[in-house]
Design an enzyme around this catalytic site. Structure first.
Site, mmCIF file in Angstrom:
data_model
loop_
_atom_site.group_PDB
_atom_site.id
_atom_site.type_symbol
_atom_site.label_atom_id
_atom_site.label_comp_id
_atom_site.label_asym_id
_atom_site.label_seq_id
_atom_site.Cartn_x
_atom_site.Cartn_y
_atom_site.Cartn_z
ATOM 1 N N SER A 1 0.651 -1.164 0.222
ATOM 2 C CA SER A 1 -0.026 0.076 0.121
ATOM 3 C C SER A 1 0.691 1.104 0.117
ATOM 4 O O SER A 1 0.286 2.414 -0.269
ATOM 5 C CB SER A 1 -0.948 -0.002 1.229
ATOM 6 O OG SER A 1 -0.417 0.111 2.393
ATOM 7 N N LYS B 1 -6.882 3.363 8.672
ATOM 8 C CA LYS B 1 -5.739 4.490 8.233
ATOM 9 C C LYS B 1 -6.459 5.894 8.333
ATOM 10 O O LYS B 1 -5.595 6.476 8.563
ATOM 11 C CB LYS B 1 -5.401 4.144 6.679
ATOM 12 C CG LYS B 1 -4.675 2.850 6.487
ATOM 13 C CD LYS B 1 -4.351 2.483 5.054
ATOM 14 C CE LYS B 1 -3.659 1.093 4.770
ATOM 15 N NZ LYS B 1 -3.677 0.730 3.652
#
Ligand code: ADP
Length: 672
Positions: free
Chosen positions: A577, A620
């Site tokens: 990511s 996140k």
């Protein structure tokens, strides 16, 4: 003189051995052991009787028998299945966690249904009086009972109807008890068989047990014994029905309530609660014990805990199953499967015990921070329930309603009527903790309470109720521990902010890129895993092949080295990511355009510059909020995840969705 002393000592030893064995015999009688255990104990006792008490094996044997007798072969707690009560307990200990609470209540409902289902018994005996008496007694206990006059009639009845238990005489015309047992074993669902025999000898008993009977009872039957045996089999069957549902595995960052929900489940069911941590476990023997042939052999931790709580059906939490030592000797997955799988754990054999102990009544709950590294077969058997990170608002609510009152109680401050101001609680969360869960928050509250306790004790006169506000908090805890570095970092060339997911929840990372004279090397540092390294290579190749789009000199790499570093080198990092965070750091470096540090990126990059979806979006976003990030860039394909989020999670954040790199340039570097 010496000789005389020895003789006296030997006499003492013999007398002692006599009382040891007497105590043991009494213990065996009292313990009413299950048949297979009674057989082993009987043999071991015979062996000890023949052995000299000075033989070291004698003491080992005595300890072994003591251990066997002290295990809860029959003891269990009755479950409290009051759903309303369970709901109240879960609500009173935990804020939010709606899905988790629902799952727990569903679990209890299944259990209630299982316990209400009729238990059906087939009584087979060729003596009519014996048959009707037994049926009468069992009916009085609330069971549904059908009778058969011989084995063949029993088979006919079993074809028409399925039974949970068959209680059969051994000697019968046409088809005897053992033949009936063989037939019953083929049936689906398979009933349990108990043989009743007037010819009870050890050999027939052993034969019956080996062939799969649950138990045997000698004639004339002792009514209490038969009631206890049937009840035992019914309870076991109920436990089994329940445990066939998959084992629950609570997964989530530390401090999100996994352990305390487990505790509440035990409280709701009125079961004992046991918790062992598997972190750093090295050896199978720690769980399964050592064979008695080893010096200092001991049972494993599972059986030891069962002995300690004294019941065979506690709620048993296996904490941190994802942290089993890397250097584990043996296969951790197969040991855990043997413990967790209800098909296998009915006959769980600890090496020290060397006889199966039935763990099927235990309600196992595993916990893990991240489940992605767990072996597939193990994951298959578990139902993973995710415990999400908490939003700032949730943390505040939990602190005010649960953590502060609890810490006040634990520090004997409740009567002092201390108040925490709104601002103080917010400051505690924002300036003194930086976490997905609540562990540090609770720790900081405990520190405040300790210091307050000291103020009260040291004060000469009676103090009025104190009010903890922001300035008092700073006096008690010292200057703030965390500041929003990202928000105040400004812009930098070659440095971008990224969002990654770790077992502690979402985390902020920075990616730094530098260029120097060299020979076409890509240097990667910061304890990067192989996937992350590949992401960096992909990012560089993408820029080299698309240099003109970004007005970068296509030969920039000809006589240079490029270095990409992700700080906190001591922490190993991996995953795809960070792809777009790295590519933007490189573009910033090569175009000399400073990147906004308060823009955080997450997304996987392809060689053609497309952005692929990633996981852990909620965690996140919460990490971005905690760090003071203003704009979050996410893959367009994650749009559905964003739409499903509570408003709290995106509060104060501008979320930009993108599916290719080029469109990010203006967002990260600013339009000018
Ligand atoms: P974990 O096992 O996930 O690491 P714990 O169960 O030890 O976390 O939780 C840490 C602390 O936070 C405990 O004191 C627990 O009671 C508290 N806590 C966690 N979640 C909640 C919640 N939803 N409501 C109230 N208290 C909570």
């Amino acid at each position: 003189m010496v000789f005389f002393w020895k003789a006296e000592n030997t006499e003492n030893e013999e007398a002692q051995a006599g009382t040891d064995l007497d105590d043991l015999r009494k213990g065996i009688e009292k313990a009413k052991l299950p048949a297979p255990v009674a057989l082993v104990v009987g043999k071991e006792l015979e062996r000890l009787e023949k052995m000299d008490s000075s033989n070291p094996d004698y003491t080992i044997g005595l300890n072994y028998m003591d251990y066997l007798l002290s295990l809860p072969w029959h003891s269990f707690t009755e479950d409290n299945l009051d759903l309303k009560r369970a709901e109240n307990i879960l609500e009173s200990h935990h804020h939010g966690l709606r899905l988790i609470k629902e799952r727990v209540l569903e679990y209890l409902s299944v259990r209630t249904l299982c316990s209400l289902a009729d238990f059906q018994i087939l009584v087979v005996d060729d003596e009519e009086i014996a048959r009707t008496n037994l049926a009468y007694i069992l009916k009085k206990e609330g069971y549904r009972v059908v009778t058969a006059g011989n084995g063949l009639e029993a088979v006919k009845k079993m074809k028409e109807h399925s039974f949970d238990l068959v209680l059969t005489d051994l000697k019968m015309e046409g088809m005897d008890g053992i033949q009936l047992l063989e037939y019953a074993k083929q049936q689906e669902p398979r009933p349990e068989i108990v043989l009743i025999t007037g010819y009870a000898t050890v050999s027939t008993a052993v034969d019956a047990l080996q062939k799969g009977a649950a138990h045997y009872l000698p004639k004339p039957v002792d009514l209490d014994e038969i009631r206890a045996t049937v009840r035992g089999i019914r309870d076991k069957k109920r436990h089994l029905q329940m445990t066939r549902s998959p084992v629950l595995c609570f997964a989530g960052p530390p401090g999100t309530g996994k352990t305390s929900v487990g505790c509440s489940i035990a409280e709701a069911l009125e079961r004992e609660f046991v918790r062992i941590s598997l972190a750093g476990l090295r050896d199978e023997a720690e769980l399964r014990g050592h064979r008695r042939t080893y010096v200092g052999a001991m049972p494993g931790r599972i059986i030891n805990e069962i002995k300690r709580v004294g019941v065979k059906n506690p709620v048993f939490m296996l904490d941190e199953i994802d942290k089993i030592g890397q250097d584990f000797r043996g296969d951790p997955a197969s040991v855990l499967l043997e413990i967790l799988d209800p098909e296998q754990n009915q006959r769980f054999t600890d090496n020290y015990l060397d006889i199966p102990f039935d763990l099927s009544g235990v309600m196992f709950i595993a916990t893990a921070n991240a489940v992605d590294k767990l072996p597939e077969p193990l994951l298959d058997r578990m139902e993973v329930i995710y415990f999400p990170s908490y939003t700032a608002r949730e943390k505040k609510m939990i602190a005010e309603q649960y953590l502060i009152p609890r810490q006040m109680r634990e520090h004997a401050l409740t009567r002092k009527k201390i108040e925490f101001s709104d601002g103080a609680v917010t400051k505690l969360i924002q300036d003194y903790t930086l976490e997905a869960g609540l562990r540090n928050l609770e720790r900081q509250i405990a520190t405040v309470c300790r210091k307050l306790a000291r103020i009260y004790v040291q004060s000469e006169q009676d103090l009025p109720p104190l009010r903890v506000d922001e300035s008092m908090l700073e006096r008690l805890l010292g200057p703030r521990k965390f500041r929003h570095e990202i928000a105040v970092a400004g812009r930098q060339v070659g440095v971008t902010t990224g969002l990654v997911w770790t077992e502690f929840g979402g985390e902020i990372i920075s990616v730094e890129a530098g260029i120097m004279n060299g020979s076409q090397q890509l240097i990667l540092t910061g304890s990067l895993g192989s996937v992350l390294r590949e992401s960096a290579q992909t990012a560089l190749s993408y820029i080299r092949s698309h240099a003109d789009i970004f007005s970068i000199d296509p030969d920039f790499f000809a006589r240079s080295d490029i270095h990409v570093h992700i700080p906190s080198g001591a922490v190993s990092k991996d995953g795809p990511s960070a792809g777009i965070t790295i590519v933007m750091a490189l573009i910033s470096l090569l175009t000399k355009r400073p990147a906004r540090r308060d823009v955080a990126l997450t997304g996987e990059l392809t060689l053609s510059g497309r952005i692929l979806p990633v996981s852990g979006i909620r965690d996140k976003l919460l990490a971005a909020q905690r760090a003071g990030v203003k704009v979050v860039i996410l893959p367009l394909a994650n749009e559905v995840d964003v739409q499903g989020l509570e408003a709290d999670v995106t509060e104060g954040l501008e979320v930009v969705l993108a599916d290719e790199v080029q469109s990010l340039v203006d967002v990260v570097f600013g339009k000018d």
